[in-house]
Motif scaffolding. Structure first.
Motif, mmCIF file in Angstrom:
data_model
loop_
_atom_site.group_PDB
_atom_site.id
_atom_site.type_symbol
_atom_site.label_atom_id
_atom_site.label_comp_id
_atom_site.label_asym_id
_atom_site.label_seq_id
_atom_site.Cartn_x
_atom_site.Cartn_y
_atom_site.Cartn_z
ATOM 1 N N SER A 136 1.147 -1.768 0.066
ATOM 2 C CA SER A 136 -0.212 0.210 -0.262
ATOM 3 C C SER A 136 0.916 1.519 0.160
ATOM 4 C CB SER A 136 -0.654 0.066 0.870
ATOM 5 O OG SER A 136 -1.720 1.771 1.319
ATOM 6 N N THR A 137 0.500 2.082 -1.043
ATOM 7 C CA THR A 137 0.822 3.251 -0.710
ATOM 8 C C THR A 137 0.357 4.877 0.089
ATOM 9 O OG1 THR A 137 0.330 3.945 -3.020
ATOM 10 C CG2 THR A 137 2.088 3.252 -2.930
ATOM 11 N N THR A 138 -0.949 4.278 0.075
ATOM 12 C CA THR A 138 -2.065 5.134 1.168
ATOM 13 C C THR A 138 -1.616 5.016 2.540
ATOM 14 O OG1 THR A 138 -3.368 4.901 -0.545
ATOM 15 C CG2 THR A 138 -3.738 5.715 1.198
ATOM 16 N N PHE A 139 -1.486 3.463 2.969
ATOM 17 C CA PHE A 139 -1.387 3.184 4.377
ATOM 18 C C PHE A 139 -0.117 2.922 4.409
ATOM 19 C CE2 PHE A 139 -6.515 3.150 3.225
ATOM 20 C CZ PHE A 139 -6.881 4.472 4.254
ATOM 21 N N PRO A 140 0.223 3.381 6.185
ATOM 22 C CA PRO A 140 1.697 2.088 6.809
ATOM 23 C C PRO A 140 0.887 1.076 6.346
ATOM 24 C CG PRO A 140 0.981 4.295 8.259
ATOM 25 C CD PRO A 140 -0.125 3.951 6.765
ATOM 26 N N PRO A 141 1.706 -0.013 7.089
ATOM 27 C CA PRO A 141 1.658 -1.039 6.922
ATOM 28 C C PRO A 141 1.567 -1.988 7.811
ATOM 29 C CG PRO A 141 4.383 -1.286 6.865
ATOM 30 C CD PRO A 141 3.465 0.610 6.551
ATOM 31 N N ASP A 142 0.631 -2.375 8.779
ATOM 32 C CA ASP A 142 0.106 -3.034 9.537
ATOM 33 C C ASP A 142 -1.067 -2.693 10.351
ATOM 34 O OD1 ASP A 142 3.246 -4.827 9.890
ATOM 35 O OD2 ASP A 142 1.678 -5.223 9.084
ATOM 36 N N ILE A 143 -1.892 -1.353 9.881
ATOM 37 C CA ILE A 143 -2.463 -1.059 10.405
ATOM 38 C C ILE A 143 -4.132 -1.602 10.281
ATOM 39 C CG2 ILE A 143 -4.513 1.366 10.271
ATOM 40 C CD1 ILE A 143 -2.232 2.101 10.670
ATOM 41 N N LEU A 144 -4.466 -1.857 11.442
ATOM 42 C CA LEU A 144 -5.242 -2.871 11.862
ATOM 43 C C LEU A 144 -6.460 -2.723 10.773
ATOM 44 C CD1 LEU A 144 -5.714 -3.211 15.800
ATOM 45 C CD2 LEU A 144 -4.596 -4.785 13.713
ATOM 46 N N ILE A 145 -7.196 -3.854 11.001
ATOM 47 C CA ILE A 145 -9.168 -3.963 9.721
ATOM 48 C C ILE A 145 -9.833 -4.824 10.934
ATOM 49 C CG2 ILE A 145 -9.394 -4.121 7.970
ATOM 50 C CD1 ILE A 145 -6.713 -3.873 6.097
ATOM 51 N N GLY A 146 -9.514 -5.707 11.030
ATOM 52 C CA GLY A 146 -10.775 -6.797 11.360
ATOM 53 C C GLY A 146 -9.642 -8.298 11.394
ATOM 54 N N THR A 147 -11.068 -9.271 11.941
ATOM 55 C CA THR A 147 -10.255 -10.546 11.983
ATOM 56 C C THR A 147 -10.984 -11.134 11.107
ATOM 57 O OG1 THR A 147 -11.892 -10.675 14.145
ATOM 58 C CG2 THR A 147 -9.636 -10.414 14.429
ATOM 59 N N ILE A 148 -10.966 -12.165 10.690
ATOM 60 C CA ILE A 148 -11.305 -13.709 9.553
ATOM 61 C C ILE A 148 -12.430 -14.051 10.122
ATOM 62 C CG2 ILE A 148 -10.436 -15.562 8.252
ATOM 63 C CD1 ILE A 148 -8.352 -15.189 8.072
ATOM 64 N N ARG A 149 -13.674 -13.822 9.529
ATOM 65 C CA ARG A 149 -15.097 -14.697 10.224
ATOM 66 C C ARG A 149 -15.277 -15.793 9.560
ATOM 67 N NH1 ARG A 149 -19.842 -11.654 12.543
ATOM 68 N NH2 ARG A 149 -17.857 -10.549 13.682
ATOM 69 N N ASP A 150 -14.802 -16.155 8.856
ATOM 70 C CA ASP A 150 -15.115 -17.253 7.464
ATOM 71 C C ASP A 150 -14.909 -16.847 6.345
ATOM 72 O OD1 ASP A 150 -16.770 -18.897 7.038
ATOM 73 O OD2 ASP A 150 -18.303 -19.061 5.969
ATOM 74 N N ALA A 151 -14.862 -18.068 5.784
ATOM 75 C CA ALA A 151 -13.932 -18.213 4.651
ATOM 76 C C ALA A 151 -13.786 -19.132 3.571
ATOM 77 C CB ALA A 151 -12.104 -18.499 4.852
ATOM 78 N N GLN A 152 -14.023 -19.115 1.842
ATOM 79 C CA GLN A 152 -15.223 -19.782 0.787
ATOM 80 C C GLN A 152 -14.439 -19.959 -0.075
ATOM 81 O OE1 GLN A 152 -18.716 -19.146 0.433
ATOM 82 N NE2 GLN A 152 -19.585 -19.093 2.692
ATOM 83 N N LEU A 153 -13.958 -21.170 -0.707
ATOM 84 C CA LEU A 153 -13.044 -20.519 -1.996
ATOM 85 C C LEU A 153 -14.046 -20.844 -2.950
ATOM 86 C CD1 LEU A 153 -11.456 -24.395 -1.802
ATOM 87 C CD2 LEU A 153 -10.702 -21.833 -1.704
ATOM 88 N N VAL A 154 -14.044 -20.455 -3.901
ATOM 89 C CA VAL A 154 -14.716 -19.475 -5.014
ATOM 90 C C VAL A 154 -13.474 -19.521 -6.100
ATOM 91 C CG1 VAL A 154 -16.042 -18.086 -3.759
ATOM 92 C CG2 VAL A 154 -13.877 -17.087 -4.982
ATOM 93 N N GLU A 155 -14.037 -19.416 -6.823
ATOM 94 C CA GLU A 155 -13.949 -19.165 -9.096
ATOM 95 C C GLU A 155 -13.777 -20.611 -8.804
ATOM 96 O OE1 GLU A 155 -10.732 -16.293 -9.572
ATOM 97 O OE2 GLU A 155 -11.912 -14.526 -8.245
ATOM 98 N N ASN A 156 -14.261 -21.644 -9.095
ATOM 99 C CA ASN A 156 -13.695 -23.178 -9.205
ATOM 100 C C ASN A 156 -12.689 -23.863 -8.138
ATOM 101 O OD1 ASN A 156 -15.926 -23.685 -11.568
ATOM 102 N ND2 ASN A 156 -14.060 -22.135 -12.609
ATOM 103 N N GLY A 157 -13.119 -23.483 -7.166
ATOM 104 C CA GLY A 157 -12.195 -23.586 -6.213
ATOM 105 C C GLY A 157 -11.011 -23.008 -6.076
ATOM 106 N N SER A 158 -10.533 -21.899 -6.847
ATOM 107 C CA SER A 158 -9.140 -21.193 -7.075
ATOM 108 C C SER A 158 -8.616 -20.491 -5.726
ATOM 109 C CB SER A 158 -8.937 -21.269 -8.755
ATOM 110 O OG SER A 158 -9.659 -19.719 -8.749
ATOM 111 N N ARG A 159 -9.039 -19.386 -4.968
ATOM 112 C CA ARG A 159 -9.238 -18.665 -4.619
ATOM 113 C C ARG A 159 -10.018 -18.179 -3.284
ATOM 114 N NH1 ARG A 159 -5.908 -14.641 -6.630
ATOM 115 N NH2 ARG A 159 -5.373 -15.185 -8.726
ATOM 116 N N TYR A 160 -9.988 -17.607 -2.385
ATOM 117 C CA TYR A 160 -10.920 -18.048 -1.183
ATOM 118 C C TYR A 160 -11.220 -16.238 -1.147
ATOM 119 C CZ TYR A 160 -9.379 -21.555 2.051
ATOM 120 O OH TYR A 160 -8.630 -22.871 1.989
ATOM 121 N N LYS A 161 -12.556 -16.481 -0.680
ATOM 122 C CA LYS A 161 -13.620 -15.183 -0.346
ATOM 123 C C LYS A 161 -13.148 -14.751 1.096
ATOM 124 C CE LYS A 161 -17.376 -12.754 -0.905
ATOM 125 N NZ LYS A 161 -18.232 -12.116 0.682
ATOM 126 N N ILE A 162 -12.994 -13.834 1.458
ATOM 127 C CA ILE A 162 -12.548 -14.574 3.532
ATOM 128 C C ILE A 162 -14.085 -13.028 3.671
ATOM 129 C CG2 ILE A 162 -11.002 -13.232 5.365
ATOM 130 C CD1 ILE A 162 -9.110 -14.985 3.986
#
Length: 199
Positions: A136-162
């Motif tokens: 990121s060129t907008t934010f410093p690294p490691d600024i908090l965002i949130g926590t993973i609630r759930d994750a699902q494989l999409v795009e025929n199992g090639s990628r996660y949507k978290i």
């Protein structure tokens, strides 16, 4: 991220602040005077502007995490593209790993966002912390965002949507901090940000 100190009078001198890697950033405290969160494309208004050195593309955070990016400033006020805006996409990663993705919002739940384009071989664990990425060129690294609630494989199992539960309560924001990025040569890989400025 080290703790930010809230001042009684926010329209004061800017503060130099050390985020990760002991790199100095300039931080401008402000008050939120308008905060939309029920629309599909939301904006936040701050009580500082050009007179205080605020410019478009500066990142905005609270002590709990990211809020958005400045897109318009007048002499006394600035408008922030909220992270609760369907047209914003930000670089983010799983804390403590090199796993990166794009943080997006689907326009529904103001307490949840999505981390997309995460490869299926990535180690994804419920409860892991999501932070701003090092690309990121907008934010410093490691600024908090949130926590993973759930994750699902999409795009025929090639990628996660978290599903990411935000640390910030975006419906109740009073104090914000505008961050001026460090003066370095821009990275070749930058945040993906496309926005229609018309509400």
């Amino acid at each position: 991220m080290k703790a930010l100190v809230t001042a009684d009078t926010l329209l004061g001198d800017e503060t130099t602040f050390l985020f990760s890697e002991d790199v100095p950033y300039r931080v401008f405290p402000s008050r939120v005077i308008k905060n939309d969160y029920s629309k599909r494309d939301n904006f936040i208004t701050l009580d500082i502007g050009i007179d205080q050195g605020i410019e478009p593309d500066m990142g905005v955070v609270t002590t709990n995490g990211i809020l958005g990016i400045i897109d318009i400033s007048s002499n006394r006020f600035s408008r922030v593209i909220s992270i609760l805006n369907s047209e914003i996409s930000l670089n983010a990663q799983i804390k403590g790993s090199n796993v990166i993705g794009s943080l997006t919002w689907d326009g529904n739940d103001p307490y949840m966002m999505s981390l997309v384009d995460v490869p299926r071989l990535a180690k994804v664990t419920k409860g892991d912390t999501i932070v701003t990425g090092r690309q990121s060129t907008t934010f410093p690294p490691d600024i908090l965002i949130g926590t993973i609630r759930d994750a699902q494989l999409v795009e025929n199992g090639s990628r996660y949507k978290i599903d990411v539960a935000l640390f910030n309560d975006m419906t109740d924001i009073g104090t914000a901090y505008v961050i001026k990025s460090r003066d370095v040569k821009p990275l070749q890989i930058i945040d993906t940000l496309t926005i229609n400025v018309n509400e």
